[in-house]
Structures are given as C-alpha cells and as structure tokens.
Design a protein around this motif. Structure first.
Motif, PDB file in Angstrom:
ATOM      1  N   HIS A 122       0.811  -1.222   0.000  1.00 19.98           N
ATOM      2  CA  HIS A 122       0.000   0.000   0.000  1.00 19.98           C
ATOM      3  C   HIS A 122       0.843   1.269   0.000  1.00 19.98           C
ATOM      4  CE1 HIS A 122      -3.400  -2.505   2.087  1.00 19.98           C
ATOM      5  NE2 HIS A 122      -3.169  -2.875   0.837  1.00 19.98           N
ATOM      6  N   SER A 123       2.143   1.130  -0.148  1.00 18.63           N
ATOM      7  CA  SER A 123       3.065   2.259  -0.013  1.00 18.63           C
ATOM      8  C   SER A 123       2.745   3.409  -0.969  1.00 18.63           C
ATOM      9  CB  SER A 123       4.496   1.777  -0.275  1.00 18.63           C
ATOM     10  OG  SER A 123       5.397   2.850  -0.245  1.00 18.63           O
ATOM     11  N   SER A 124       2.775   4.633  -0.421  1.00 23.17           N
ATOM     12  CA  SER A 124       2.660   5.898  -1.163  1.00 23.17           C
ATOM     13  C   SER A 124       1.266   6.172  -1.715  1.00 23.17           C
ATOM     14  CB  SER A 124       3.669   5.956  -2.326  1.00 23.17           C
ATOM     15  OG  SER A 124       4.980   5.798  -1.850  1.00 23.17           O
ATOM     16  N   PHE A 125       0.292   5.303  -1.463  1.00 18.31           N
ATOM     17  CA  PHE A 125      -1.036   5.547  -2.024  1.00 18.31           C
ATOM     18  C   PHE A 125      -1.634   6.853  -1.511  1.00 18.31           C
ATOM     19  CE2 PHE A 125      -5.645   5.441  -1.507  1.00 18.31           C
ATOM     20  CZ  PHE A 125      -6.046   5.262  -2.818  1.00 18.31           C
ATOM     21  N   THR A 126      -1.634   7.040  -0.214  1.00 17.71           N
ATOM     22  CA  THR A 126      -2.270   8.225   0.377  1.00 17.71           C
ATOM     23  C   THR A 126      -1.627   9.507  -0.128  1.00 17.71           C
ATOM     24  OG1 THR A 126      -2.806   6.968   2.375  1.00 17.71           O
ATOM     25  CG2 THR A 126      -2.885   9.373   2.528  1.00 17.71           C
ATOM     26  N   THR A 127      -0.293   9.513  -0.203  1.00 16.87           N
ATOM     27  CA  THR A 127       0.412  10.712  -0.665  1.00 16.87           C
ATOM     28  C   THR A 127       0.057  11.047  -2.107  1.00 16.87           C
ATOM     29  OG1 THR A 127       2.280  10.214   0.792  1.00 16.87           O
ATOM     30  CG2 THR A 127       2.673  11.752  -1.017  1.00 16.87           C
ATOM     31  N   ILE A 128       0.103  10.048  -2.989  1.00 17.45           N
ATOM     32  CA  ILE A 128      -0.185  10.285  -4.406  1.00 17.45           C
ATOM     33  C   ILE A 128      -1.664  10.584  -4.610  1.00 17.45           C
ATOM     34  CG2 ILE A 128      -0.158   9.264  -6.712  1.00 17.45           C
ATOM     35  CD1 ILE A 128       2.255   7.610  -5.820  1.00 17.45           C
ATOM     36  N   ASN A 129      -2.522   9.823  -3.965  1.00 18.12           N
ATOM     37  CA  ASN A 129      -3.965  10.013  -4.131  1.00 18.12           C
ATOM     38  C   ASN A 129      -4.422  11.388  -3.673  1.00 18.12           C
ATOM     39  OD1 ASN A 129      -6.819   9.581  -2.445  1.00 18.12           O
ATOM     40  ND2 ASN A 129      -6.829   8.722  -4.505  1.00 18.12           N
ATOM     41  N   SER A 130      -3.830  11.890  -2.606  1.00 16.38           N
ATOM     42  CA  SER A 130      -4.221  13.206  -2.092  1.00 16.38           C
ATOM     43  C   SER A 130      -3.912  14.320  -3.083  1.00 16.38           C
ATOM     44  CB  SER A 130      -3.534  13.490  -0.757  1.00 16.38           C
ATOM     45  OG  SER A 130      -2.127  13.544  -0.914  1.00 16.38           O
ATOM     46  N   LEU A 131      -2.903  14.105  -3.938  1.00 15.24           N
ATOM     47  CA  LEU A 131      -2.559  15.104  -4.945  1.00 15.24           C
ATOM     48  C   LEU A 131      -3.666  15.247  -5.988  1.00 15.24           C
ATOM     49  CD1 LEU A 131       1.198  14.169  -5.572  1.00 15.24           C
ATOM     50  CD2 LEU A 131       0.323  16.086  -4.220  1.00 15.24           C
ATOM     51  N   GLY A 132      -4.487  14.199  -6.116  1.00 13.13           N
ATOM     52  CA  GLY A 132      -5.556  14.240  -7.105  1.00 13.13           C
ATOM     53  C   GLY A 132      -6.590  15.309  -6.841  1.00 13.13           C
ATOM     54  N   SER A 133      -6.760  15.694  -5.573  1.00 16.25           N
ATOM     55  CA  SER A 133      -7.765  16.706  -5.231  1.00 16.25           C
ATOM     56  C   SER A 133      -7.343  18.118  -5.625  1.00 16.25           C
ATOM     57  CB  SER A 133      -8.056  16.658  -3.725  1.00 16.25           C
ATOM     58  OG  SER A 133      -6.873  16.889  -2.974  1.00 16.25           O
ATOM     59  N   ILE A 134      -6.068  18.292  -6.012  1.00 15.00           N
ATOM     60  CA  ILE A 134      -5.584  19.614  -6.405  1.00 15.00           C
ATOM     61  C   ILE A 134      -6.189  20.033  -7.743  1.00 15.00           C
ATOM     62  CG2 ILE A 134      -3.521  20.952  -7.031  1.00 15.00           C
ATOM     63  CD1 ILE A 134      -1.917  19.164  -5.171  1.00 15.00           C
ATOM     64  N   PHE A 135      -6.385  19.060  -8.639  1.00 17.73           N
ATOM     65  CA  PHE A 135      -6.926  19.329  -9.972  1.00 17.73           C
ATOM     66  C   PHE A 135      -8.363  18.817 -10.071  1.00 17.73           C
ATOM     67  CE2 PHE A 135      -2.316  18.937 -10.400  1.00 17.73           C
ATOM     68  CZ  PHE A 135      -2.019  20.132 -11.064  1.00 17.73           C
ATOM     69  N   PRO A 136      -9.146  19.338 -11.034  1.00 17.82           N
ATOM     70  CA  PRO A 136     -10.555  18.931 -11.167  1.00 17.82           C
ATOM     71  C   PRO A 136     -10.712  17.434 -11.426  1.00 17.82           C
ATOM     72  CG  PRO A 136     -10.093  20.897 -12.485  1.00 17.82           C
ATOM     73  CD  PRO A 136      -8.768  20.374 -12.012  1.00 17.82           C
ATOM     74  N   ASP A 137     -11.790  16.869 -10.907  1.00 17.20           N
ATOM     75  CA  ASP A 137     -12.070  15.453 -11.135  1.00 17.20           C
ATOM     76  C   ASP A 137     -12.244  15.144 -12.627  1.00 17.20           C
ATOM     77  OD1 ASP A 137     -11.974  15.228  -8.432  1.00 17.20           O
ATOM     78  OD2 ASP A 137     -14.093  14.714  -8.151  1.00 17.20           O
ATOM     79  N   SER A 138     -12.762  16.110 -13.376  1.00 20.70           N
ATOM     80  CA  SER A 138     -12.969  15.895 -14.810  1.00 20.70           C
ATOM     81  C   SER A 138     -11.648  15.675 -15.537  1.00 20.70           C
ATOM     82  CB  SER A 138     -13.712  17.083 -15.425  1.00 20.70           C
ATOM     83  OG  SER A 138     -12.987  18.291 -15.219  1.00 20.70           O
ATOM     84  N   LEU A 139     -10.585  16.338 -15.058  1.00 20.08           N
ATOM     85  CA  LEU A 139      -9.269  16.174 -15.680  1.00 20.08           C
ATOM     86  C   LEU A 139      -8.751  14.757 -15.484  1.00 20.08           C
ATOM     87  CD1 LEU A 139      -6.721  17.291 -17.060  1.00 20.08           C
ATOM     88  CD2 LEU A 139      -5.908  17.969 -14.788  1.00 20.08           C
ATOM     89  N   TRP A 140      -8.808  14.258 -14.242  1.00 22.65           N
ATOM     90  CA  TRP A 140      -8.319  12.898 -13.966  1.00 22.65           C
ATOM     91  C   TRP A 140      -9.205  11.865 -14.642  1.00 22.65           C
ATOM     92  CZ3 TRP A 140      -3.642  12.987 -12.963  1.00 22.65           C
ATOM     93  CH2 TRP A 140      -3.065  13.930 -12.087  1.00 22.65           C
ATOM     94  N   SER A 141     -10.513  12.150 -14.756  1.00 22.81           N
ATOM     95  CA  SER A 141     -11.410  11.219 -15.447  1.00 22.81           C
ATOM     96  C   SER A 141     -11.023  11.096 -16.912  1.00 22.81           C
ATOM     97  CB  SER A 141     -12.864  11.706 -15.333  1.00 22.81           C
ATOM     98  OG  SER A 141     -13.298  11.716 -13.987  1.00 22.81           O
ATOM     99  N   SER A 142     -10.718  12.233 -17.542  1.00 24.25           N
ATOM    100  CA  SER A 142     -10.325  12.226 -18.954  1.00 24.25           C
ATOM    101  C   SER A 142      -9.013  11.484 -19.143  1.00 24.25           C
ATOM    102  CB  SER A 142     -10.184  13.667 -19.472  1.00 24.25           C
ATOM    103  OG  SER A 142     -11.387  14.367 -19.357  1.00 24.25           O
ATOM    104  N   ILE A 143      -8.042  11.752 -18.255  1.00 27.52           N
ATOM    105  CA  ILE A 143      -6.726  11.121 -18.384  1.00 27.52           C
ATOM    106  C   ILE A 143      -6.824   9.618 -18.178  1.00 27.52           C
ATOM    107  CG2 ILE A 143      -4.426  10.951 -17.355  1.00 27.52           C
ATOM    108  CD1 ILE A 143      -4.611  13.933 -16.725  1.00 27.52           C
ATOM    109  N   THR A 144      -7.573   9.192 -17.167  1.00 24.33           N
ATOM    110  CA  THR A 144      -7.659   7.755 -16.882  1.00 24.33           C
ATOM    111  C   THR A 144      -8.405   7.012 -17.981  1.00 24.33           C
ATOM    112  OG1 THR A 144      -7.856   6.267 -14.970  1.00 24.33           O
ATOM    113  CG2 THR A 144      -9.835   7.502 -15.581  1.00 24.33           C
ATOM    114  N   LEU A 145      -9.326   7.689 -18.678  1.00 24.43           N
ATOM    115  CA  LEU A 145     -10.046   7.051 -19.783  1.00 24.43           C
ATOM    116  C   LEU A 145      -9.144   6.793 -20.984  1.00 24.43           C
ATOM    117  CD1 LEU A 145     -13.531   8.844 -19.777  1.00 24.43           C
ATOM    118  CD2 LEU A 145     -13.095   6.400 -19.453  1.00 24.43           C
TER     119      LEU A 145
END
Length: 230
Positions: A5-28
């Motif tokens: 589970h290493s580094s998940f919380t640190t990396i995941n928390s960075l996701g809230s800095i940018f809009p959810d729509s951006l990460w949704s587009s990138i992950t698609l």
C-alpha cells in the motif's frame, strides 16, 4: 520497499488539487477502446502499428486478467475506510493487481515510442504514460505498485508484438490493412455509447477521438487528391 500500500495516500491526495474531470479524462485514455481509437493519429503513416496492436491485445489481456484472478488483491475501496481517500467514479473492491488501464496505456505508448522522431517526443510520450498510469491512483482505483507493474506488462507486450508484426509482415497487403481498420473504426463510432466508468471525462475523450478520426480522414483525402492529380 514500503509495502503493497506504499505511497497511495500521498499520491492520491494530490488528485484533489486538480478537477475530477481532468483525472477522469486522463484515466479514460487507458481504456482499451479509447486507446485503440487513438491509433488513428498514426496508423495511416505506420500501418504496422495496427497489426501489432491486434496481436498485443491478446497476451496483455490474458496476463493482466490471469494475475488479477491469481493474486485477487483488494483495491483501496476495500482496504481503506470509505471517505478516507479521494475517489472519482464508482467504488471498486477487488482484483487490484495489476492495473489493466496501465497495461493498455503501456502497449499504446510503446508503439508511439518506436515511431517517435526525437528525444523530446519520447519524453513527452513517457510523461503522458505516467500520467495515465498514476491517474488510476488519483481516482482511487489502484495502488501505486499496481500501475507500475501494469505499465511494465504493457511495455513488454507492446515491444514484443511490434517486433513480431514487423518480422513476419502481418497486414502487409492493402486488403488486410483495410480489414484491420475495422477495429479502430468500430472503437470510434461506438465510443459515444461506451461506458468507461468515468462520465465526467467522457466528453473530452470523445472530442479527442473525433479529432483523431478527422486527422485520419484528412490524410486519406490528401492521398486521394494526389492520386487523382497523377
């Protein structure tokens, strides 16, 4: 080194800095249907990539799904309390290792890397690949190790299948190339009805694929005009 589970919380928390729509587009962009459709940007000039993609889909899918079933690792949605991490899209629970989206992205990235003209283009491709891979952590679907292993599987399968397609001259004839084109064109025209699990990014991704289709059609048109002239 820091555990599964290493580094998940640190990396995941960075996701809230940018809009959810951006990460949704990138992950698609790591969705198999979207990734194959993206090849329309390059298949006219590099038709071997299409046959390599068709070949690579099989081992990549078999390896990732076999490993998912064998290891049966919990996703963050099962291992962590609800609401304790940044989540985009539906909550997933099982078959975390490895990341299928990252493997698909690795395959397509390999093909773009082998046709890249310079170091700058290769660096840009690697950066996009890493963004797609780690977007799976940002949306709360995978642990970092899942995306690293998934990406590595994709890169290895992509490189191997590209060499096979090149060595054995798959889809060498014009007829076989047109038959193979059915797959990316099918992916394009069914994309508006495809549920990738991240509706916030669906419009942006559909727009990118529409541009890819127009780019491909424009190349066909230019070639037709040249042939007509001579």
């Amino acid at each position: 080194m820091g555990g599964y589970h290493s580094s998940f919380t640190t990396i995941n928390s960075l996701g809230s800095i940018f809009p959810d729509s951006l990460w949704s587009s990138i992950t698609l962009l790591g969705d198999t249907q979207v990734a194959i459709a993206l090849l329309l940007f390059v298949v006219y000039v590099h038709p071997k990539l299409l046959s390599a993609t068709i070949i690579a889909i099989i081992p990549t899918t078999l390896i990732t799904h076999s490993m998912k079933a064998f290891f049966s690792m919990e996703r963050p949605g099962s291992a962590l309390p609800e609401g304790s991490f940044h989540l985009i899209g539906k909550l997933l629970h099982s078959n975390s290792f490895p990341s299928g989206h990252s493997a698909t992205a690795g395959v397509i990235a390999t093909f773009f890397l082998v046709i890249a003209k310079n170091t700058q283009q290769r660096l840009a491709i690697v950066c996009v690949l890493l963004l797609i891979m780690f977007s799976r952590v940002m949306v709360g679907a995978h642990w970092p190790i899942d995306v690293l292993v998934g990406g590595a599987i994709g890169l290895l399968c992509g490189l191997t299948c590209y060499k096979l397609a090149k060595h054995y001259h798959f889809c060498k004839s014009a007829l076989s190339q047109w038959i193979a084109m059915i797959i990316p064109l099918y992916c394009v025209f069914t994309l508006p009805f495809h549920n990738g699990g991240y509706p916030q990014g669906h419009f942006e991704v559909t727009l990118i694929i529409a541009i890819a289709l127009l780019f491909y059609l424009n190349q066909l048109r230019n070639q037709w005009l040249i042939n007509k002239r001579y």
